[in-house]
Design an enzyme around this catalytic site. Structure first.
Site, PDB file in Angstrom:
ATOM      1  N   LYS A 118       0.832  -1.223   0.000  1.00 22.11           N
ATOM      2  CA  LYS A 118       0.000   0.000   0.000  1.00 22.11           C
ATOM      3  C   LYS A 118       0.855   1.256   0.000  1.00 22.11           C
ATOM      4  CE  LYS A 118      -4.312  -1.675   0.593  1.00 22.11           C
ATOM      5  NZ  LYS A 118      -5.694  -1.577   0.903  1.00 22.11           N
ATOM      6  N   LYS A 200      -4.629  -9.529  -7.217  1.00 19.77           N
ATOM      7  CA  LYS A 200      -5.876  -9.743  -6.478  1.00 19.77           C
ATOM      8  C   LYS A 200      -7.001  -8.861  -7.042  1.00 19.77           C
ATOM      9  CE  LYS A 200      -6.894  -7.952  -2.394  1.00 19.77           C
ATOM     10  NZ  LYS A 200      -7.058  -7.637  -0.972  1.00 19.77           N
ATOM     11  N   LYS A 203     -11.257  -3.816  -4.959  1.00 23.18           N
ATOM     12  CA  LYS A 203     -12.294  -2.810  -5.165  1.00 23.18           C
ATOM     13  C   LYS A 203     -11.706  -1.455  -5.528  1.00 23.18           C
ATOM     14  CE  LYS A 203     -13.095  -2.810  -0.116  1.00 23.18           C
ATOM     15  NZ  LYS A 203     -11.885  -2.343   0.469  1.00 23.18           N
TER      16      LYS A 203
END
Ligand code: ATP
Ligand code: LTN
Length: 337
Positions: A118, A200, A203
């Site tokens: 991240k 992955k 969203k």
């Protein structure tokens, strides 16, 4: 007659309110919650505090936090039985997280792969909250004395950290926290992007075609699956290394129908990709269509939803406060008079 109440083991899990929910969340989280909910005492929360570790539009976060609760119910969580709440409604999460921060090594937090990923993805905003994200997650879990935490595979390392923190604290003081186990499904634990099947399904992916949202209309779902990236060759064999695209479609089919990879392979191998994609599209649309309809129905009743959230927060706070009080005492905080 033995009238003693046998208490059930405890589950806590949650999803961030940082985007609309996808079939990845269903496979990695909600589907398993529904299967486990009768055998455990369950707490399912919306992690809105985790969500602000990346920038959120306030109005969107507010709407989505309630959407996520409605989606839990739409996926089959029994709201009479399980406790549903929003993390920020229970201030004990932030309070315990602070204490646990003081028991977490800097290097330990630095090793978390989600933090590394991240901080690359959001290089313009690598904040301290993102760094201590797993510590807040540990607080979420330990406050409720959870025995089991059903999550997707990507969260395994965070549960490991939670276990270490619980054991460290129990050892330094005296038994305080239950040491939780992760519950990670073997198949379908990681649904991948339809466009880049080595990544992955997320969203927050800017390419909407990579994700199947739980609110997508049937036609949209079918279209996205038809356009999903497949691999060279025609074999329908589960092999995430050599055939990530087709393996991902097999995972989706498994999630929608419950069939094993072997059964899927026996049924479709040798018939080519097109009929298989067709079958996956049908099955996934059939899975999502009732979820979408229930979601719309639940979301159209805001009073009922806010009553549910109020009683959920009240119940969660009672449990959370008990644990926090013990922790405060053990570390040496003076009890307020
Ligand atoms: P983002 O996609 O925004 O980086 P996220 O969706 O992975 O974040 P959460 O919303 O907190 O993060 O995930 C909630 C739960 O859903 C976790 O248990 C996670 O493992 C699971 N989950 C999310 N995406 C997938 C996926 N593609 N496959 C399987 N499980 C998933
Ligand atoms: N970080 C989690 C979401 C989450 C969570 C939790 C999951 C926040 N707190 C507590 C299980 C238990 C994620 O799945 N990305």
């Amino acid at each position: 007659m033995n009238t003693e109440k046998i208490s059930k083991k405890i589950i806590l899990s949650g999803i961030q309110a940082s985007g609309d929910l996808t079939i990845g969340h269903y496979a990695g989280a909600m589907k398993n919650w529904v299967q486990l909910q009768d055998d455990y005492e369950c707490y399912f929360m919306v992690a809105d505090m985790h969500a602000i570790t990346t920038r959120q539009v306030p109005a969107d976060l507010r709407r989505r936090s309630v959407d996520v609760v409605a989606m839990y119910a739409a996926c089959g969580i029994n709201t009479d039985q399980s406790t549903l709440f929003i993390q920020s409604h229970v201030p004990e999460h932030a309070q315990l997280a602070w204490v646990l921060n003081c028991f977490t090594g800097f290097g330990e937090a630095q090793r978390m792969t989600q933090f590394k990923d991240k901080s690359q993805q959001h290089s313009e905003n690598v904040n301290v909250g993102l760094f201590s994200y797993p510590v807040l997650m540990a607080a979420d879990i330990l406050l409720y004395q959870a025995d089991l935490v059903p999550v997707g595979e990507d969260q395994k390392q965070h549960i490991e950290l939670t276990r270490n923190l619980a054991e460290r604290f129990n050892h330094l003081y005296s038994p305080t926290f239950a040491v939780p186990d992760p519950f990670i499904p073997k198949e379908g634990a990681r649904i991948m992007s339809l466009q880049e099947p080595r990544k992955k399904m997320s969203k927050s992916d800017p390419n909407q075609n990579s994700c199947i949202f739980l609110h997508d209309a049937d036609a949209v779902i079918k279209n996205k699956i038809k356009r999903a990236v497949t691999d060279s060759g025609t074999d329908i064999i589960y092999d995430t290394e050599q055939r990530p695209g087709i393996s991902n479609l097999m995972s989706l089919y498994h999630v929608a129908t419950g069939k094993s990879m072997q059964e899927i392979s026996d049924e479709f191998n040798g018939r080519g990709y097109a009929p298989f994609k067709e079958a996956v599209a049908e099955a996934v649309a059939e899975l999502i269509s009732p979820i979408r309809n229930r979601f719309e129905e639940i979301r159209s009743n805001p009073d009922e939803l806010s009553a549910l959230l109020k009683s959920g927060a009240d119940k969660a706070r009672r449990q959370a406060f008990k644990t926090l009080r013990k922790v405060y005492k053990k570390v040496g905080f003076v009890e307020p008079s």
